[in-house]
Design an enzyme around this catalytic site. Structure first.
Site, PDB file in Angstrom:
ATOM      1  N   CYS A 243       0.551  -2.171  16.219  1.00 36.84           N
ATOM      2  CA  CYS A 243       0.582  -1.965  14.762  1.00 36.84           C
ATOM      3  C   CYS A 243      -0.074  -3.128  14.036  1.00 36.84           C
ATOM      4  O   CYS A 243       0.271  -4.287  14.272  1.00 36.84           O
ATOM      5  CB  CYS A 243       2.029  -1.800  14.295  1.00 36.84           C
TER       6      CYS A 243
ATOM      7  N   CYS B 101       5.771  -7.410   7.733  1.00 44.26           N
ATOM      8  CA  CYS B 101       6.880  -6.950   8.575  1.00 44.26           C
ATOM      9  C   CYS B 101       7.306  -8.100   9.475  1.00 44.26           C
ATOM     10  O   CYS B 101       6.471  -8.898   9.901  1.00 44.26           O
ATOM     11  CB  CYS B 101       6.428  -5.753   9.420  1.00 44.26           C
TER      12      CYS B 101
ATOM     13  N   GLU C 247       0.819  -1.199   0.000  1.00 43.22           N
ATOM     14  CA  GLU C 247       0.000   0.000   0.000  1.00 43.22           C
ATOM     15  C   GLU C 247       0.856   1.253   0.000  1.00 43.22           C
ATOM     16  O   GLU C 247       1.935   1.299   0.607  1.00 43.22           O
ATOM     17  CB  GLU C 247      -0.933   0.000   1.214  1.00 43.22           C
TER      18      GLU C 247
ATOM     19  N   CYS D 228       5.380  -5.020  16.589  1.00 47.40           N
ATOM     20  CA  CYS D 228       4.984  -3.961  17.520  1.00 47.40           C
ATOM     21  C   CYS D 228       3.515  -4.196  17.871  1.00 47.40           C
ATOM     22  O   CYS D 228       2.691  -4.418  16.979  1.00 47.40           O
ATOM     23  CB  CYS D 228       5.208  -2.598  16.885  1.00 47.40           C
TER      24      CYS D 228
ATOM     25  N   CYS E 246      -1.827   5.716   9.914  1.00 48.86           N
ATOM     26  CA  CYS E 246      -0.666   4.971  10.413  1.00 48.86           C
ATOM     27  C   CYS E 246      -1.099   3.671  11.063  1.00 48.86           C
ATOM     28  O   CYS E 246      -1.996   3.657  11.896  1.00 48.86           O
ATOM     29  CB  CYS E 246       0.045   5.757  11.504  1.00 48.86           C
TER      30      CYS E 246
ATOM     31  N   CYS F 122       3.552   8.358   1.230  1.00 49.30           N
ATOM     32  CA  CYS F 122       4.013   7.391   2.218  1.00 49.30           C
ATOM     33  C   CYS F 122       4.193   6.054   1.507  1.00 49.30           C
ATOM     34  O   CYS F 122       3.225   5.473   1.011  1.00 49.30           O
ATOM     35  CB  CYS F 122       2.938   7.306   3.312  1.00 49.30           C
TER      36      CYS F 122
HETATM   37  N1  SAH Z   1       8.401   0.103  10.374  1.00 55.40           N
HETATM   38  C1  SAH Z   1       8.803   1.444  10.427  1.00 55.40           C
HETATM   39  C2  SAH Z   1       8.049   2.270   9.404  1.00 55.40           C
HETATM   40  C3  SAH Z   1       6.551   2.341   9.642  1.00 55.40           C
HETATM   41  S1  SAH Z   1       6.187   3.971  10.065  1.00 55.40           S
HETATM   42  C4  SAH Z   1       8.636   1.999  11.812  1.00 55.40           C
HETATM   43  O1  SAH Z   1       8.045   1.323  12.645  1.00 55.40           O
HETATM   44  O2  SAH Z   1       9.135   3.078  12.076  1.00 55.40           O
HETATM   45  C5  SAH Z   1       4.610   3.942  10.655  1.00 55.40           C
HETATM   46  C6  SAH Z   1       4.482   4.697  11.960  1.00 55.40           C
HETATM   47  O3  SAH Z   1       3.165   4.501  12.464  1.00 55.40           O
HETATM   48  C7  SAH Z   1       5.427   4.157  13.012  1.00 55.40           C
HETATM   49  O4  SAH Z   1       5.873   5.179  13.862  1.00 55.40           O
HETATM   50  C8  SAH Z   1       4.535   3.226  13.762  1.00 55.40           C
HETATM   51  O5  SAH Z   1       5.040   2.967  15.048  1.00 55.40           O
HETATM   52  C9  SAH Z   1       3.232   3.980  13.776  1.00 55.40           C
HETATM   53  N2  SAH Z   1       2.058   3.135  14.011  1.00 55.40           N
HETATM   54  C10 SAH Z   1       1.939   1.810  13.816  1.00 55.40           C
HETATM   55  N3  SAH Z   1       0.704   1.386  14.163  1.00 55.40           N
HETATM   56  C11 SAH Z   1       0.012   2.475  14.557  1.00 55.40           C
HETATM   57  C12 SAH Z   1      -1.327   2.685  15.000  1.00 55.40           C
HETATM   58  N4  SAH Z   1      -2.185   1.678  15.081  1.00 55.40           N
HETATM   59  N5  SAH Z   1      -1.697   3.937  15.314  1.00 55.40           N
HETATM   60  C13 SAH Z   1      -0.826   4.964  15.184  1.00 55.40           C
HETATM   61  N6  SAH Z   1       0.445   4.827  14.767  1.00 55.40           N
HETATM   62  C14 SAH Z   1       0.862   3.601  14.451  1.00 55.40           C
HETATM   63 FE1  SF4 Z   2       6.783  -3.232  11.587  1.00 58.09          FE
HETATM   64 FE2  SF4 Z   2       4.599  -1.900  12.369  1.00 58.09          FE
HETATM   65 FE3  SF4 Z   2       6.640  -2.182  14.067  1.00 58.09          FE
HETATM   66 FE4  SF4 Z   2       6.919  -0.561  11.969  1.00 58.09          FE
HETATM   67  S1  SF4 Z   2       5.477  -0.296  13.655  1.00 58.09           S
HETATM   68  S2  SF4 Z   2       8.398  -2.097  12.689  1.00 58.09           S
HETATM   69  S3  SF4 Z   2       5.682  -1.685  10.421  1.00 58.09           S
HETATM   70  S4  SF4 Z   2       5.379  -3.845  13.226  1.00 58.09           S
END
Ligand code: SAH
Ligand code: SF4
Length: 378
Positions: free
Chosen positions: A139, A132, A111, A136, A361, A125
């Site tokens: 996420c 992944c 996406e 986290c 995000c 973006c």
């Molecule tokens: N994997 C990389 C790039 C993804 S960036 C990273 O983690 O940095 C996407 C951003 O959105 C990251 O800061 C991630 O922590 C945040 N994110 C992930 N899930 C989210 C959610 N459910 N609500 C808000 N932010 C979220």
């Molecule tokens: Fe992967 Fe989501 Fe963690 Fe970013 S925030 S490293 S996309 S699991």
């Protein structure tokens, strides 16, 4: 990383069908010209001409390449295509955000999200992996297994596709809508650094898409050993998904923290090449109700970032079905932001964009799978 991971091979060619020239690196373009039988002494010039047609003008037809002889255009058209990966779904939010679900190969989809009114104009973006390997806990992408790394061509193609859709070829067109690139889509960019770095070379090339390196931001969950390399190879801006100020909590939210704890992460950030007051690190901090949103944590954040040229992005948590967290209350977020602001850090609260099309995000990919599944049922 899992054993199933496709290691990025910059010279890899698709297995079937003619190859597309859209989104190749410069060395790949040169190789492509040679492989199509262009004499060695002419190959460099031809590669430069084609590069400009493809990445500056965005042409989709070899016949448009008017400074290349007709018979040459014909032989290029026999050997290659200018095709983009297929858009399987295109959604436009009420707030102008656009989301593209892009099929790179059967069963391999990523996406890309266009967000207007960010930076000077708008940010794209992009995804660097499908799925992944990290998990986290807040996420949604993290609940999906890694399918594979994207190639540099596939990353660059996301920009090409968005530019097609926004009708902004050639690059020199005024009032460009895509001025910034953020690697904040699916995947961990620093687990695919070769492709990310090559794609930044493609996108920043002044004779092509010409997006400045300082207008590109790579976000990482904290792959410490790759942070310095990111800076020296790409000169892109750094964003860190911090989300917690102590190891106990960060171990839970961002499990990679167990491998690279906060102190090591902060050392790597301080050493990031080119860091100064006009080139700051962005710290992303997702606001989780009752988890990481207290005034004490805001103060701890300020302490932690002392001496690091930083911006703090407070991200209201975007819920997804079955997510174990809730978004902090608005007053809590404002109190948190105020503490950080008073300490002298810009701390914009990131307004959730494109929530209605599941483009915000952390909502990427599986939501669209779910939407398509329910559409099929209905
Ligand atoms: N994997 C990389 C790039 C993804 S960036 C990273 O983690 O940095 C996407 C951003 O959105 C990251 O800061 C991630 O922590 C945040 N994110 C992930 N899930 C989210 C959610 N459910 N609500 C808000 N932010 C979220
Ligand atoms: Fe992967 Fe989501 Fe963690 Fe970013 S925030 S490293 S996309 S699991």
């Amino acid at each position: 990383m899992t054993a199933a991971l496709n290691i990025y091979d910059p010279s890899a060619k698709p297995t079937a069908g003619p190859r597309s020239l859209a989104g190749l690196t410069r060395p790949q373009m040169l190789e492509a010209m040679k492989s199509a039988g262009v004499e060695d002494r002419k190959a460099k010039m031809r590669a430069e001409q084609v590069w400009r047609w493809v990445h500056h003008h965005g042409v989709t037809d070899f016949e448009a390449m008017t400074n290349i002889a007709k018979d040459q255009r014909g032989s290029l058209a026999k050997a290659f295509t200018l095709a983009r990966p297929e858009i399987v779904e295109r959604l436009v939010s009420v707030d102008g955000t656009r989301k593209y679900l892009i099929r790179l190969a059967p069963g391999v989809e990523c996406e890309t999200v266009y967000i207007p009114d960010v930076g000077k104009s708008g940010a794209l973006c992009v995804s660097s992996q499908v799925g992944c390997t990290l998990n986290c806990t807040f996420c949604h992408t993290g609940t999906q297994k890694l399918v594979r790394n994207l190639t540099a061509q596939e990353i660059a193609a996301q920009v090409i596709i968005a530019r097609d859709d926004l009708e902004e070829w050639p690059t020199s067109a005024e009032n460009r809508k895509i001025t910034n690139i953020v690697f904040m889509g699916m995947g961990e960019p620093l687990y695919n650094l070769d492709a990310v770095s090559d794609s930044i070379d493609i996108m920043s090339d002044g004779d092509g898409m010409a997006i400045g390196r300082r207008r590109m931001t790579v976000s990482t969950s904290g792959v410490v050993p790759k942070i310095q390399e990111l800076g020296t190879r790409t000169r892109a801006m750094l964003a860190i998904s911090l989300h917690a100020t102590n190891d106990d909590l960060r171990d839970v939210l961002v499990p990679l923290n167990k491998k690279y704890p906060i102190a090591e992460l902060m050392d790597a950030i301080r050493a990031y090449p080119g860091l100064n007051n006009s080139n700051r690190v962005t710290f992303e901090y997702v606001m989780l109700k009752g988890v990481n949103d207290s005034p004490a944590e805001a103060r701890a954040l300020v302490q932690l970032l002392k001496g690091v040229p930083s911006k703090i992005n407070l991200i209201p948590f975007n819920p997804w079905p079955g997510s174990p967290y809730e978004c902090s209350d608005w007053e809590t977020i404002e109190t948190f932001a105020e503490i950080v602001n008073r300490a002298g850090y810009a701390s914009p609260i990131r307004t959730p964009r494109g929530r209605d099309i599941f483009a915000a995000c952390g909502q990427l990919k599986s939501e669209s799978e779910r939407l398509r599944a329910s559409a099929r049922k209905g």
